[in-house]
Design an enzyme around this catalytic site. Structure first.
Site, PDB file in Angstrom:
ATOM      1  CB  CYS A 337      -1.003   0.017   1.150  1.00 55.79           C
ATOM      2  SG  CYS A 337      -1.191  -1.506   2.055  1.00 55.79           S
ATOM      3  NE  ARG A 366       2.404  -8.613   5.797  1.00 61.32           N
ATOM      4  CZ  ARG A 366       1.113  -8.501   5.553  1.00 61.32           C
ATOM      5  NH1 ARG A 366       0.275  -9.262   6.219  1.00 61.32           N
ATOM      6  NH2 ARG A 366       0.663  -7.642   4.669  1.00 61.32           N
ATOM      7  CD  GLN A 384      -0.428  -8.487   0.514  1.00 60.88           C
ATOM      8  OE1 GLN A 384       0.070  -7.442   0.129  1.00 60.88           O
ATOM      9  NE2 GLN A 384      -1.110  -8.571   1.638  1.00 60.88           N
ATOM     10  CG  ASP A 386      -2.139  -5.536  -2.355  1.00 60.72           C
ATOM     11  OD1 ASP A 386      -3.329  -5.426  -2.047  1.00 60.72           O
ATOM     12  OD2 ASP A 386      -1.203  -5.085  -1.686  1.00 60.72           O
ATOM     13  CG  HIS A 388      -3.717  -0.444  -2.574  1.00 65.50           C
ATOM     14  ND1 HIS A 388      -2.571  -1.139  -2.892  1.00 65.50           N
ATOM     15  CD2 HIS A 388      -4.039  -0.797  -1.302  1.00 65.50           C
ATOM     16  CE1 HIS A 388      -2.201  -1.849  -1.845  1.00 65.50           C
ATOM     17  NE2 HIS A 388      -3.076  -1.673  -0.858  1.00 65.50           N
ATOM     18  CE  LYS A 472     -11.423  -6.950   9.104  1.00 68.80           C
ATOM     19  NZ  LYS A 472     -10.245  -7.751   9.380  1.00 68.80           N
ATOM     20  CG  HIS A 518      -6.018  -1.727   1.743  1.00 69.79           C
ATOM     21  ND1 HIS A 518      -4.677  -1.499   1.767  1.00 69.79           N
ATOM     22  CD2 HIS A 518      -6.573  -0.792   2.542  1.00 69.79           C
ATOM     23  CE1 HIS A 518      -4.425  -0.465   2.571  1.00 69.79           C
ATOM     24  NE2 HIS A 518      -5.562  -0.026   3.049  1.00 69.79           N
TER      25      HIS A 518
END
Ligand SMILES: [Zn+2]
Ligand SMILES: [Zn+2]
Length: 641
Positions: A337, A366, A384, A386, A388, A472, A518
């Site tokens: 992000c 992580r 991910q 991912d 945005h 979310k 996200h």
């Protein structure tokens, strides 16, 4: 008289001191037979405990998670009763319910237990269950509690009592066994019809390595014998489908201690599978107006100071990477992000440009403790799917609907038919712990709820489960074995646009903050593929299979014909391989079955002469002979369905 409010909102009057079991009886005898415990004003109680004031009461059965956990915790007492009968002098630690079943930590003294002893203990448990002994609750003073366990010589219970305030201590007795416990429990042991001890492990008392190691006995019980049989079958099936086992057998991924724990290596076949998944999603995303971006694997410390991650997770993450000369500090990227916020900022944005949808298959890192790592589901580096979405507040609902469409498209294509969604909203009692204006929260929350309803999603709404930066929507899928997995997620964020000072120019010519969303339909490629492997037991849908066919020449003489067929199929984007080994055809077929390759094409003298292939389908068997063109059409049809 007191008023009892039931979950359907109806209110009934009863005498003071009524129990949940008596309430159940007043409704129906059938219901009463199934009541394990009750939730009284939000707290789980014994069904036999008197209720003295106006209360809301929910009767708990086997179908309620809290009913089940009360049942399994009570079974831990039953296990302890059986152990005390069989091994007098045993000392007991703690015996909680767990996600499936329960355990008890016990000290057998000089005696050692093995799985050979399980049958005897299980039989004893069932014998004691048949006595239908009630679980009797008794408040005791601290002094009496200490006296009881001093006399019994159980130092573990004494250690527990030490920390309990006087006046809060209760004993529970069933049959000849008394335990220190705050409860609650099921009415009597007769509810247990099947018991199975699963495994043994060592467990330090109170998790402290300097203290004695006790024996942890894991078990599970059921109210019907058939449910135990079903459960054991499920475990066997889950073992067969374990993605770590199949990942190895199908040569999809591997781990190497030299590379590092929790860092998956994608082998050629796994990579082919993963790329197909990515291409599939990317194609759908392009159609939905996403733009693909790429960002580096590390980010400057300042990026994470701005995003707030440094302050929040800095100490728990991987250590910084420092440049030798300039003294700069970089971190492995824990999320994409912040990088995407900086991409948004590379040019001025107008309200007409929004939404801006930036997508990246971004690999992030992580830190997880080595003991927490598990196959592809708990790793230290993962990718991910991912994206945005930067949008105006009035666009949140429309964007949610589009993302829901995308998630459902993905689930449909991969055979996940059973899913639910959880809407996580803020705690209305505690609004100050959230960032963002009241107005924006109200708009975002109603947008999510409406979007989910308009898309016909089955949802549960959880108050207080939102992140501090926004509400979310999470998707849970049930796999073929009925296990639940959390996969895709869509999340509103008011925090990062604020911290990165993101802006767009509105129709009023003023600067405004965009809302950030996200979203990741798969969650992560690693986790998703793990779930997919276990869901389909390694039998991937044809369009996803890394090897869609294997050609099996009966002998060396037909290799040229096999090569010609293979080239022709590859020209049509159908991939596979040829088994050139000097093996009998039966052996080649068996090996291809083990590798779960969807189609086997057998070629021998007859096939080569007639320009045909003899087709076998994995799990189905012989489909007969056909021309290569017919086979190609069949595959193309199956892939596009
Ligand atoms: Zn208990
Ligand atoms: Zn994000």
């Amino acid at each position: 008289m007191i008023s009892i409010t039931l979950p359907d909102g109806s209110v009934r009057q009863y005498d003071k001191g009524i129990t949940a079991m008596q309430i159940a009886l007043s409704i129906s005898e059938g219901l009463a037979r199934n009541v394990l415990a009750a939730e009284v004003n939000g707290e789980v109680w014994d069904a036999s405990r008197p209720i003295d004031e106006d209360s809301s009461v929910k009767l708990l059965t086997w179908n309620d998670p809290k009913g089940k956990s009360t049942y399994w915790h009570s079974s831990a007492h039953l296990l302890a009763e059986a152990l005390e009968a069989l091994y007098p002098g045993t000392k007991f630690g703690i015996g909680p319910a767990i996600e499936t079943g329960f355990y008890y930590d016990v000290d057998f003294g000089d005696e050692t237990l093995s799985s050979d002893d399980f049958k005897k203990i299980e039989d004893k448990m069932i014998e004691l269950a048949k006595a239908k002994n009630e679980y009797i609750r008794k408040p005791v003073s601290k002094a009496d509690a200490i006296e009881y366990f001093t006399e019994k010589g159980d130092e573990y219970k004494l250690d527990l009592i030490k920390d309990l305030p006087d006046g809060s201590i209760t004993f529970y007795t069933q049959g000849n066994f008394t335990d220190l416990c705050r409860g609650p429990h099921i009415p009597n042991t007769g509810f247990v019809k099947a018991a199975k001890l699963m495994s043994l492990a060592g467990a330090y008392w109170r998790g402290d390595e300097s203290r004695k190691q006790l024996t942890r006995i894991y078990g599970v019980t059921f109210p019907k014998a058939s449910e135990l049989t079903e459960y054991l079958h499920l475990i066997e099936e889950a073992k067969k489908r374990d993605h770590r086992k199949l990942g190895k057998e199908l040569e999809l991924f591997a781990f190497s201690e030299k590379v590092g724990m929790g860092l998956p290596l994608w082998l050629p076949k796994g990579t082919a599978l993963r790329e197909r998944l990515q291409n599939f999603l990317q194609k759908a995303q392009v159609k939905a107006g996403y733009e693909q971006v790429m960002t580096p694997h590390i980010g400057h410390k300042n990026l994470y100071v701005t995003s707030g991650h440094y302050e929040k997770y800095g100490a728990d993450s991987f250590q910084p990477i420092r440049t030798p000369q300039e003294g700069e500090e970089f971190f492995l990227k824990p999320m994409n992000c912040p990088h995407h916020c900086e991409i948004y900022k590379t040019k001025p944005r107008s309200y007409k440009d929004l939404p801006v949808r930036l997508a990246e298959f971004g690999t992030v890192y992580r830190y997880e403790q080595s003991g927490e790592l598990h196959g592809l589901t708990r790793v230290r580096g993962f990718t991910q799917d991912d994206a945005h979405l930067f949008c105006r507040p009035d666009q949140v609902k429309e964007e949610f609907k589009k993302v829901i469409d995308l998630v459902l498209y993905v689930f449909g294509a991969l055979g996940f038919e059973n899913y639910t969604a959880q809407v996580s909203l803020r705690d209305p009692e505690n609004k100050t712990k959230y960032i963002g204006t009241d107005e924006n929260w109200a708009l975002a929350e109603s947008s999510i709820i409406e979007a989910a309803a308009e898309k016909g999603l089955t949802t549960v709404v959880e108050l207080g489960e939102a992140a501090f930066y926004g509400p979310k929507l999470d998707f849970m899928v049930k796999d073929a074995l009925g296990r639940k997995w959390q996969l895709g997620t869509i999340q509103v964020d008011y925090n990062l646009p604020e911290r990165f000072e993101l802006e767009y120019t509105g129709s009023d010519n003023q600067k405004h903050r965009p809302v950030m969303i996200h979203r990741a339909p798969f969650g992560s490629m690693e986790r998703f593929i793990a779930v997919l492997i276990e869901h389909c037991a390694g039998n991937f849908p044809l369009w996803l299979s890394p090897e869609q066919f294997i050609i099996l020449p009966i002998s060396e003489k037909y290799e040229d014909y096999a090569k010609k067929l293979s080239d022709e199929l590859k020209d049509s984007d159908i991939c596979g391989l040829i088994d050139f080994r000097d093996e009998k055809i039966g052996r080649k077929i068996r090996d291809a079955e083990v590798k779960k390759i969807p189609y086997m094409l057998i070629v021998g003298e007859k096939e080569a002469a007639e320009g045909q292939v003899s087709v076998r389908k994995h799990g189905q068997g012989d489909l007969g002979s056909m021309s290569i063109e017919e086979f190609k059409q069949q595959i193309i049809k199956e892939i596009t369905v």
